[in-house]
Structures are given as C-alpha cells and as structure tokens.
Design an enzyme around this catalytic site. Structure first.
Site, mmCIF file in Angstrom:
data_model
loop_
_atom_site.group_PDB
_atom_site.id
_atom_site.type_symbol
_atom_site.label_atom_id
_atom_site.label_comp_id
_atom_site.label_asym_id
_atom_site.label_seq_id
_atom_site.Cartn_x
_atom_site.Cartn_y
_atom_site.Cartn_z
ATOM 1 N N THR A 337 -41.409 -7.907 34.801
ATOM 2 C CA THR A 337 -41.667 -8.690 33.481
ATOM 3 C C THR A 337 -40.405 -8.200 32.575
ATOM 4 O OG1 THR A 337 -42.986 -6.968 32.258
ATOM 5 C CG2 THR A 337 -44.077 -8.899 33.674
ATOM 6 N N CYS A 338 -40.314 -8.776 31.149
ATOM 7 C CA CYS A 338 -39.131 -8.801 30.324
ATOM 8 C C CYS A 338 -39.412 -7.568 29.625
ATOM 9 C CB CYS A 338 -38.837 -9.803 29.655
ATOM 10 S SG CYS A 338 -40.539 -10.025 28.720
ATOM 11 N N ASP A 339 -40.617 -6.875 29.788
ATOM 12 C CA ASP A 339 -41.174 -5.761 28.643
ATOM 13 C C ASP A 339 -40.478 -4.469 29.309
ATOM 14 O OD1 ASP A 339 -42.183 -3.817 27.178
ATOM 15 O OD2 ASP A 339 -44.476 -4.980 27.259
ATOM 16 N N ASN A 376 -45.377 -13.458 31.545
ATOM 17 C CA ASN A 376 -43.911 -14.231 31.884
ATOM 18 C C ASN A 376 -44.259 -15.449 32.866
ATOM 19 O OD1 ASN A 376 -41.342 -11.728 31.951
ATOM 20 N ND2 ASN A 376 -42.966 -11.923 30.418
#
Ligand SMILES: Cc1ncc(COP(=O)(O)O)c(C=O)c1O
Length: 387
Positions: A337-339, A376
């Site tokens: 994910t983007c985190d 996401n």
C-alpha cells in the site's frame, strides 16, 4: 522494535508438509493461483485438534471461531465431533452452516449488545459468559433459557496478547456476581478465564485453576453448584520461538485439573490459534525492489493492511521461507500500500530477491486473514484448500 529474523535458520527447519516451493509452483501452474494466496491444509486442522485432545483428555474442545472462520476449518471441527466458541451472531451462523449444533455452543464474549443476546438465544444458544452486573441484567428477560459462566481475571505475565485488561472480574467479586445471577432467577453454571493468547507459561493456567478451585469451594458454601469450568484458549504455537509440544505444555494443566477440580465438574477449553495457525501458509510475491540508505527494500503483494494484520493486532512474528540461499543481507520487507507504515519487517536477513520471487510464510492461519482489509482497494489473499 522489530526483531531480526534469521532466515537461514528457517531454511534449516524441516519443510512444511505439502507446502514446499515445488508444490506452490504446481499450484500456480495448475490452478492458475495468483499471489497473494493462503494455502489451508485441512489435515493440519485435524492434526491440531487431535493433538490438543490427547494433551487435555476429557476436556471438551470449543474452537474459537474468531481466530479463523474459514468454512473448511469449521467443517473439520464439526467432522471431528467438537463444538464452537462464538463471539457474535455471525460466527453462530457460520458455525451452524458448517454443521455445528448450536445448543452446544458457548457465547464467550463478556460484553454483548442486547440484539446479539436476543439473536443468539432465539437461535438456541443457552451458555453465555458475563463479568459484570450490567451484563447479567441483560439476561433477566431470558432467565429460563440461559445459563451463565462468570469470567474472572488472571495475571498476564507471559501471554503475547493480554485478554485480562479488558475482560474478567476480580476473583473477589465472583460471589457478588453469582448472587446477582440468583436474584434475577437466572442459572449460574460455572466459571471461566482466559490466560491471554499465545501464552507460553503453563503456570498461568495452573494458577488460574487454583483460583477457580478456591472460588468453587466458596460458591459451594453459598449453595452455588459449579457444573462447568472453561479454561479458555491461549495455547501457544511455534512461530519464530521454540515452544514445547502441546502434550508437554499441558502436563501441568492436566495435573492441576486432576488434583484441584472435582471430577463431577465438566471442563471445556476454547482454543483458536492452536487449531488454526499452523494450518495456513501465506504465499506472496516480490512486486518491487529498491535500495534505500544502502539497505535493500523488497515490496510484497501482501502487507500490514492485508494478511500481515496479525503483525499489528496479534503482535506476531512470522517466519519467512525463501528458496534462494546465496548471500544474506539486512533488508526491509514492505507491503504493497501507499502508507509508509506498511512495513512488515524493518530488519530481516534476506538473500537478494528478484521481482516475481515467491516467499512463504507458514503459520499464518490465526488472527491474520480475519482482520485483513482491502485498503488501496487491493484484494485480500484468497484461500486454496488442500487435503
Ligand atoms: C473469550 C476467548 N476465548 C478464546 C479465544 C481464543 O484464544 P486463542 O486463540 O489464544 O486460543 C479468545 C481470543 O481472543 C477469546 O477472547
């Protein structure tokens, strides 16, 4: 701080039954399996049930559905003749659909909404757990239909997950709660405790059994007849640490039950992790690679928001298996994910990996997929059920 995992040690351990890399390649080729996926071994569920039953003879097993509610696991539990510990109405429905007899279920959640109680009672559940006077009050309307177990707190010296912080009354308050149950015309049925999940010290169980024994005597003095002692879950699994066999682990528990508890009192347990964890292997692929501050980073197609949610909620370190074995470097293993938070291991020994490489993570059957999300809009790992 995350602990470094020496993957070389993992490679020296015997291969998981049926979950070697060759078998995984065949699954990908034959079944068109797309990573990430979870391989569920039905035979391991059977084996774990049989092992625990041998380790605790005469103790009724109620599988804790919360650890993994996959239909195949629930079916194995009913096929082997065991029952369920449920925490919600949905778990009740799932367990009943898998062949479970609702009348034998234990609703073990100490705090339940009124709707939850109504649905469970109307479906035929009669055994519930309480730990405070307000909760007992919720059962007044069902006095002739239910029996109550009182949950008391235990010390939590060795369990990885503390379950006595939020639940369980002080042992000194058990008599007061039993009185309240009687005043409302409800049936007192017995006592329960939970030593905490992944408990590695059987003395916590034996201390709790001694407390239960003292309480049972006191209750008897006030004419409360204890019919059941439920010793909860907590039985440990070998993730990255060495754990004795379940038979050895339970030796002091067997002795304490024999010496301290009157044989007329039925004994139950509520294992979750011990039954489901080792039955599932996660298969994930490397989808990205980079060097950051001279350290290799590898990005997998599953992460903390997915199957590795157990890294957070269950405080668990899962072993990594790779079939590459050249040089080993301290590396970072991150999720998709983007985190930035989505890092599985910050400091793990890994060989150089390539995009498309597959990693195996055994013992990911408990408290992993049940708490995974689709953050996401990534899909959750799907199950492939074998044997
Ligand atoms: C009431 C209760 N029973 C049983 C379990 C299962 O515990 P374990 O997976 O440690 O065996 C839990 C876990 O949270 C629980 O809360």
């Amino acid at each position: 701080m995350l602990k470094a995992i020496d993957v070389r040690k993992a490679m020296q351990r015997p291969r998981l039954k049926g979950a070697g890399f060759q078998k995984i390649r065949e699954m990908i080729a034959d079944k068109g399996a797309r990573t990430p996926f979870l391989v569920l071994h039905r035979s391991m569920v059977r084996e774990n049930l049989a092992k625990l039953s041998r380790a605790l003879p005469g103790v009724a097993i109620h599988y804790a559905v919360k650890s993994n509610n996959h239909r195949a696991i629930l079916e194995e539990v009913t096929a082997a003749g065991y029952s369920f510990d449920i925490a919600s109405y949905n778990e009740l429905v799932q367990s009943a659909e898998a062949g479970g007899d609702v009348e034998g279920f234990i609703h073990s959640h100490p705090i339940k909404s009124p709707d939850e109680i109504e649905n469970a009672v109307n479906s035929g559940v009669s055994l519930f757990v309480v730990d405070n006077p307000d909760e007992i009050g919720k059962f007044a309307a069902y006095a002739d239909k239910v029996r109550l177990l009182i949950r008391f707190k235990v010390r939590n010296s060795s369990a990885v997950v503390n379950l006595s912080y939020k639940f369980g009354c002080e042992p000194a308050n058990v008599l007061l709660l039993a009185d309240r149950i009687r005043i409302l015309g409800i049936k007192y049925h017995g006592l329960t405790f939970h030593v905490g999940s992944q408990c590695t010290d059987s003395e916590v169980y034996t201390d709790a059994i001694e407390t239960a024994s003292r309480l049972i005597d006191k209750l008897k003095g006030k004419d409360f007849d204890t019919r059941l002692l439920d010793i909860g879950g907590g039985f440990p699994v070998a993730y990255t640490d060495k754990i004795p066999s379940i038979y050895e682990f339970c030796r002091p528990i067997r002795r304490a039950l024999k010496e301290k508890i009157n044989p007329d009192i039925a004994i139950a347990c509520e294992p979750g992790r011990f039954i489901s964890a080792s039955a599932v292997t996660l298969v994930a692929s490397v989808i990205g690679a980079s060097i950051r501050s001279r350290r290799p980073w590898y990005f997998l197609d599953d992460g903390l928001y997915g199957s590795f949610s157990g890294r957070l909620y269950d405080h668990c370190l899962y072993q990594v298996y790779t079939n590459r074995n050249t040089t080993w470097k301290r590396s970072v293993l991150a999720g998709p994910t983007c985190d930035s938070f989505d890092v599985i291991y910050n400091n793990v020994l890994l060989p150089p990996l390539k995009i498309g490489d597959i990693l195996l993570f055994p013992s990911m059957g408990a408290y992993c997929s049940v708490s995974a999300s689709t953050f996401n809009s990534l899909r959750k790992a799907e199950y492939i059920v074998i044997d």
